[in-house]
Design a protein around this motif. Structure first.
Motif, PDB file in Angstrom:
ATOM      1  N   ARG A   1      -3.168  10.735   3.098  1.00 49.18           N
ATOM      2  CA  ARG A   1      -3.829   9.689   3.867  1.00 49.18           C
ATOM      3  C   ARG A   1      -4.581  10.282   5.059  1.00 49.18           C
ATOM      4  O   ARG A   1      -5.724   9.941   5.315  1.00 49.18           O
ATOM      5  CB  ARG A   1      -2.794   8.673   4.339  1.00 49.18           C
ATOM      6  CG  ARG A   1      -3.246   7.263   4.120  1.00 49.18           C
ATOM      7  CD  ARG A   1      -2.315   6.302   4.783  1.00 49.18           C
ATOM      8  NE  ARG A   1      -1.088   6.130   4.025  1.00 49.18           N
ATOM      9  CZ  ARG A   1       0.104   5.987   4.600  1.00 49.18           C
ATOM     10  NH1 ARG A   1       0.221   6.049   5.908  1.00 49.18           N
ATOM     11  NH2 ARG A   1       1.164   5.803   3.872  1.00 49.18           N
TER      12      ARG A   1
ATOM     13  N   ASN B   1       0.820  -1.221   0.000  1.00 50.28           N
ATOM     14  CA  ASN B   1       0.000   0.000   0.000  1.00 50.28           C
ATOM     15  C   ASN B   1       0.847   1.261   0.000  1.00 50.28           C
ATOM     16  O   ASN B   1       0.586   2.197  -0.730  1.00 50.28           O
ATOM     17  CB  ASN B   1      -0.875   0.032   1.256  1.00 50.28           C
ATOM     18  CG  ASN B   1      -2.137  -0.753   1.047  1.00 50.28           C
ATOM     19  OD1 ASN B   1      -2.488  -1.049  -0.087  1.00 50.28           O
ATOM     20  ND2 ASN B   1      -2.803  -1.092   2.138  1.00 50.28           N
ATOM     21  N   ASN B   2       1.846   1.243   0.886  1.00 54.95           N
ATOM     22  CA  ASN B   2       2.559   2.496   1.138  1.00 54.95           C
ATOM     23  C   ASN B   2       3.723   2.749   0.210  1.00 54.95           C
ATOM     24  O   ASN B   2       4.054   3.891  -0.058  1.00 54.95           O
ATOM     25  CB  ASN B   2       3.072   2.527   2.578  1.00 54.95           C
ATOM     26  CG  ASN B   2       1.934   2.611   3.563  1.00 54.95           C
ATOM     27  OD1 ASN B   2       0.809   2.910   3.165  1.00 54.95           O
ATOM     28  ND2 ASN B   2       2.212   2.349   4.819  1.00 54.95           N
TER      29      ASN B   2
ATOM     30  N   TYR C   1      -7.560  12.376   3.818  1.00 50.90           N
ATOM     31  CA  TYR C   1      -8.557  11.470   3.250  1.00 50.90           C
ATOM     32  C   TYR C   1      -9.379  10.807   4.355  1.00 50.90           C
ATOM     33  O   TYR C   1     -10.605  10.741   4.305  1.00 50.90           O
ATOM     34  CB  TYR C   1      -7.809  10.440   2.405  1.00 50.90           C
ATOM     35  CG  TYR C   1      -8.599   9.260   1.928  1.00 50.90           C
ATOM     36  CD1 TYR C   1      -9.541   9.397   0.899  1.00 50.90           C
ATOM     37  CD2 TYR C   1      -8.394   7.996   2.475  1.00 50.90           C
ATOM     38  CE1 TYR C   1     -10.249   8.293   0.441  1.00 50.90           C
ATOM     39  CE2 TYR C   1      -9.101   6.895   2.033  1.00 50.90           C
ATOM     40  CZ  TYR C   1     -10.028   7.035   1.018  1.00 50.90           C
ATOM     41  OH  TYR C   1     -10.721   5.956   0.578  1.00 50.90           O
ATOM     42  N   SER C   2      -8.676  10.368   5.410  1.00 48.75           N
ATOM     43  CA  SER C   2      -9.402   9.680   6.476  1.00 48.75           C
ATOM     44  C   SER C   2     -10.340  10.642   7.195  1.00 48.75           C
ATOM     45  O   SER C   2     -11.448  10.287   7.573  1.00 48.75           O
ATOM     46  CB  SER C   2      -8.439   9.031   7.455  1.00 48.75           C
ATOM     47  OG  SER C   2      -8.083   9.945   8.466  1.00 48.75           O
TER      48      SER C   2
ATOM     49  N   ILE D   1      -8.074   3.831   7.987  1.00 50.05           N
ATOM     50  CA  ILE D   1      -7.606   4.055   6.622  1.00 50.05           C
ATOM     51  C   ILE D   1      -6.858   2.835   6.090  1.00 50.05           C
ATOM     52  O   ILE D   1      -6.097   2.907   5.132  1.00 50.05           O
ATOM     53  CB  ILE D   1      -6.721   5.319   6.510  1.00 50.05           C
ATOM     54  CG1 ILE D   1      -5.531   5.216   7.462  1.00 50.05           C
ATOM     55  CG2 ILE D   1      -7.497   6.577   6.784  1.00 50.05           C
ATOM     56  CD1 ILE D   1      -4.517   6.306   7.228  1.00 50.05           C
TER      57      ILE D   1
ATOM     58  N   ASN E   1      -4.402   1.034   7.152  1.00 48.68           N
ATOM     59  CA  ASN E   1      -2.948   1.047   7.140  1.00 48.68           C
ATOM     60  C   ASN E   1      -2.389  -0.018   8.072  1.00 48.68           C
ATOM     61  O   ASN E   1      -1.190  -0.157   8.239  1.00 48.68           O
ATOM     62  CB  ASN E   1      -2.452   2.438   7.568  1.00 48.68           C
ATOM     63  CG  ASN E   1      -1.091   2.735   6.992  1.00 48.68           C
ATOM     64  OD1 ASN E   1      -0.621   2.024   6.111  1.00 48.68           O
ATOM     65  ND2 ASN E   1      -0.471   3.774   7.493  1.00 48.68           N
TER      66      ASN E   1
ATOM     67  N   GLU F   1       1.587  10.839   3.144  1.00 50.19           N
ATOM     68  CA  GLU F   1       1.200  10.924   4.553  1.00 50.19           C
ATOM     69  C   GLU F   1       0.088  11.952   4.748  1.00 50.19           C
ATOM     70  O   GLU F   1      -0.899  11.695   5.425  1.00 50.19           O
ATOM     71  CB  GLU F   1       2.407  11.321   5.408  1.00 50.19           C
ATOM     72  CG  GLU F   1       3.254  10.160   5.858  1.00 50.19           C
ATOM     73  CD  GLU F   1       2.508   9.245   6.801  1.00 50.19           C
ATOM     74  OE1 GLU F   1       2.195   9.672   7.920  1.00 50.19           O
ATOM     75  OE2 GLU F   1       2.201   8.097   6.398  1.00 50.19           O
TER      76      GLU F   1
END
Lengths: 659, 144, 96
Positions: free
Chosen positions: A470, A425-426, A473-474, C61, C63, A467
């Motif tokens: 993310r 993902n990252n 977005y959250s 999210i 992660n 970063e």
């Protein structure tokens, strides 16, 4: 009369600090709270006396009382008032007093802030601050007293004046800001020392220590950058960093301080790395004192160093004694410093921080090694070997690039351990973009470190943006906020984290700027009127050359018309060749000074120095440099300061708890 | 292998590699300007080597000659004690370069003279000077 | 001249008096250290709360995976409850 008052103030401050240290040690033994209250008042008195003494010296400097040796040596009647004031830190004894002044202000702030906190630690915190104050007080009282009367059997009509190189606004504020950074680390050191002595649990004081370290770090960073900026604008060799021992002296505590700021996060969150942090902050503090030693002792030849001074041995022994005390106390309290938890995985945020720390410390070691290498070779082989900038570049560039890589990787790792899906993902997006940029850079024709550095800069920038994305977005998804509100609240809610990312971004920009130095160009030539010469694709034509007499100097001014190859005018530059004290009867005492002129764009700086003039034939000689991407360094530093301010800004704790 | 040892191994490995790199670099400098011997004027006059060295000393009185054809080129003598070394330097001279200035030069000895490509001056003596000179130097003289 | 000296002497003497004044007071009991302990525990509690918030967010999210999320969260919650117990203990000791 008043100078005597100044002298008496610092001697009395020394006396009070000894008394206060004794009372505190007694209090620690027998716990009679009155002793502590009295000792704390004494600590306040010590700081007040130092501040009074500083004001007295400033007053004497401004009113040009040449009966004081320091005033006569560092100012003259024609020195502008601003620089009379800045003469406080222009010389040795004055700068020691100024150092004490800053420490005293910090001491008063610490006492005020914590008057109802840290009751167990406070005595030790005060002891540390007072010992450092006492050391400097002894130096200013007995070794170099700033209030020493002028040793002259004649009327001193005028002082020697301040070096014109220092008569520059940047240079006036560079030392005090650097000092703020140097002195600032005394307070976190005092806290750490106190925690070590009292075996206090970390959670409470770490907050204070972090705030203080950030303040000191910001000051140190700004001081270093301002120094580089000044060198670039004034010294005329076309660079901002020369790996001079004194520059290194400020860079070393910066490196360990930066490492500390990172690893203290782990201690706050996870209660890990306690021993490591203790060692780091102690090393940082010792390096600030060691840095002062390098600056003051004249052991290292350097543009900065004051000529031979008797202070070297004092500083060196102070550092060594402190080093032994710290090492002894850490070993004694080893069991208290054991962390309860361990790092669980190699691919975790925790180990990311740990690697970052290792790299910072090795970088510091590299700089330290290069700085003291001449001393070592002289002792071992008998020949003194000087270490030039190429050595430092050779050693530090690869280490710096690893650091840059970690800046990108670290924030992408998860706490505790990063799972495979996490990795995917990252890392996918930043890696792909970085590889694409790699191909582009190779196609442009870049090779070697340049490619790696630019590619890593892209990688880190993307990872920082991810970063932010993310986080935003959250929030958008969870709280239905607009993107902008989400961004602002995100930063507000976790200032230290997102402020830190801004700092990283600034560092990336600075790295891009450093990389530009690989393409620097330089040429020296002489021009008569209307002659021209070129460097790369830029032409320089001397259109005018005239002398001008100004209030405190005489100047030859050259006007260079700068054009591109296609004939388009880029700019005109006006470098000057000045002579200060040009009316001094003794020609050797007149002082030439090249005032350079720079045309700066994002892409490159065109840097011109008027190096000399042949007045018989009217030929002017120039040193021209083209330095690509230098502006990135300055813009990067603005972002760095901005990010640190975000991280430092006091957040409303009550609000945080409610949310 | 447990994760704990992996972390320890990685940290130790990383520090060892970097330390090795630092030490290796100090014996294998990338170019001749990285590590330069600092020797005295007497030593260089005695030796015949033409390796790159750094020398410090005082610019001898009335020894500075600026080449008439190229003003970037300068000849001067550096003295340290009784020994004197003729030096040739081409390039921009620092502002404080003058007779009696304390200078550092870097370069190599060649054909009886020292070819320097780096010339640095130390701090201006004026600011460490004798106050007696300042006494004779009054404000009225410099106001224009 | 002399009156300045006297003034200075008085000033320094008052500094001295100011700083030794507390020594002339009666015995003072210092009970503030336990306050510090409670403050430290409160601080630790708020740090842990924020850690939970952060963890929730990471999970939200996507992660962090469910297994890691649950184990980390349980650990944090148990640590918080331990600290709350300690705070209660300390407060009751002080009779607050």
């Amino acid at each position: 009369m008043t100078p005597v008052f100044g002298s008496v103030s610092i001697s009395l401050a020394a006396g009070f600090s000894i008394l206060s240290i004794f009372l505190l040690l007694f209090y620690i033994r027998n716990g009679d709270y009155r002793l502590f209250l009295s000792a704390r008042r004494m600590a306040i008195v010590v700081s007040f006396l130092i501040i009074i003494a500083t004001f007295i010296l400033v007053n004497e400097l401004i009113s040009s009382n040449f009966n004081i040796d320091y005033v006569a040596h560092h100012t003259s009647l024609e020195t502008p008032t601003l620089y009379k004031f800045s003469a406080l830190w222009a010389g040795q004894s004055g700068s020691l007093l100024f150092w004490l002044f800053i420490l005293s202000v910090f001491s008063l702030i610490t006492i005020y802030q914590n008057k109802n906190r840290y009751h167990k630690m406070m005595p030790w915190i005060l002891v540390v601050i007072l010992v450092v104050q006492l050391f400097f007080l002894i130096l200013t009282t007995f070794i170099t007293n700033p209030f020493e009367p002028t040793k002259a059997d004649f009327e001193v009509a005028n002082g020697l004046g301040l070096n014109p190189l220092l008569q520059n606004l940047t240079m006036a504020i560079h030392p005090p800001i650097l000092y703020l950074g140097f002195v600032g680390f005394t307070i976190p050191f005092a806290f750490a020392f106190a925690a070590l002595m009292t075996n206090e649990s970390g959670s409470l004081w770490i907050r204070s220590i972090r705030r203080w370290s950030l303040v000191a770090w910001l000051a140190l960073s700004s001081g270093i950058i301002l120094g580089g900026w000044w060198a670039y604008q004034e010294l005329g060799w076309g660079g901002y960093w020369a790996w001079d021992p004194v520059e290194n002296a400020s860079f070393m505590p910066w490196l360990t301080g930066t490492a500390f700021l990172h690893s203290i996060i782990i201690q706050e969150k996870k209660n890990m790395l306690r021993l490591w942090n203790m060692i780091l902050i102690m090393i940082t503090f010792l390096l600030t004192i060691f840095g002062t030693f390098l600056t003051r002792s004249g052991v290292m030849s350097s543009v900065h160093s004051f000529t031979q001074s008797p202070l070297g041995p004092f500083f060196l022994s102070f550092v060594i004694i402190l080093l032994f005390i710290c090492a002894f106390l850490i070993i004694l309290n080893l069991s208290n410093l054991k962390s309860e938890k361990r790092i669980e995985s190699l691919t975790s945020r925790e180990s990311g921080f740990l690697f970052n720390n290792v790299i910072f410390v090795t970088l510091c070691f590299a700089v330290f090694w290069g700085t003291i290498f001449p001393v070592i070779t002289e002792a071992v082989q008998g020949t003194k070997i000087t270490v030039g900038a190429p050595f430092f570049n050779q050693v530090t560039i690869p280490i710096g690039l690893v650091l840059l890589l970690l800046t990108g990787v670290g924030p992408l790792l998860a706490w505790r351990k990063t799972s495979t899906e996490n990795f995917k993902n990252n890392f996918t997006l930043p890696l792909i973009i970085a590889l694409c940029s790699l191909i582009v850079f190779l196609l442009i024709g870049f090779r070697g470190y340049v490619v790696i550095s630019l590619m890593l800069s892209v990688f880190v920038t993307i990872s920082i943006f991810m970063e932010f994305k993310r986080g935003v977005y959250s929030r958008v998804k969870r709280f239905n906020e607009s993107i902008l509100t989400a961004l602002v609240t995100l930063i507000k809610k976790n200032r230290s984290r997102y402020g830190g990312y801004f700092v990283h971004l600034g560092i990336v920009l600075m790295f891009i700027g450093f990389t530009g130095a690989a393409f620097n160009m330089k040429k020296e030539f002489g021009l008569a009127i209307n002659e021209q010469n070129h460097l790369d694709n830029v032409n320089f034509k001397l259109v005018k050359l005239w002398p001008e007499e100004r209030s405190n100097h005489f100047s030859w001014i050259a006007e260079l018309l700068v054009t591109a190859d296609n004939g388009n005018i880029i700019t005109s530059l006006r470098p000057e060749k000045r002579i200060y004290f040009h009316l001094d009867p003794n020609p050797d005492r007149r002082q030439p000074h090249s005032e350079l002129d720079i045309y700066s764009t994002m892409q490159r700086d065109i840097y011109s120095v008027f190096s000399s003039i042949d007045t018989d034939n009217n030929i002017a000689f120039f040193q021209i440099m083209i330095n690509p991407l230098v502006r990135f360094v300055w813009y990067g530093s603005y972002i760095l300061v901005f990010g640190t301010l975000i991280a430092m800004w006091p957040s409303n704790r009550k609000k945080l708890l409610l949310s | 292998m447990s994760q704990k040892y992996k972390v320890i191994l990685a940290v130790v490995g990383l520090s060892l590699i970097s330390t090795f790199w630092i030490l290796w670099s100090s014996f294998n400098p990338v170019n001749e300007k990285a590590l330069v011997k600092f020797i005295s004027v007497g030593e260089i006059l005695d030796s015949n080597s033409n390796e790159r060295v750094r020398i410090g000393g005082i610019v001898a009185d009335s020894s500075i000659i600026i080449s008439p054809s190229n003003r970037m080129e300068v000849y001067f003598d550096i003295k340290e004690g009784a020994s004197k070394l003729p030096v040739r330097f081409v390039g921009a001279r620092p502002d404080l370069f003058k007779h009696g200035a304390e200078v550092i030069v870097e370069g190599a000895f060649f054909n009886g003279s020292f070819n320097a490509d780096m010339l640095q001056t130390k701090c201006a003596s004026r600011y460490e000077g004798d106050l007696r000179d300042a006494a004779s130097y009054k404000l009225d003289d410099i106001n224009i | 001249m002399t009156w300045i000296s006297i003034l200075l002497f008085l000033m320094f003497f008052s500094f001295f008096l100011f700083s030794i004044w507390p020594l002339l007071w009666g015995e003072i009991v210092n009970d503030k250290e336990s306050h510090d302990l409670i403050n430290a525990l409160e601080r630790r509690k708020s740090i842990l709360y924020r850690e939970i918030q952060y963890l929730d967010n990471e999970y939200y999210i996507e992660n962090i995976n469910a297994g890691d999320y649950n184990s980390s969260r349980t650990e944090l919650v148990s640590e918080i409850s331990e600290i709350i117990d300690q705070i209660n203990l300390q407060s009751s000791k002080q009779g607050i």
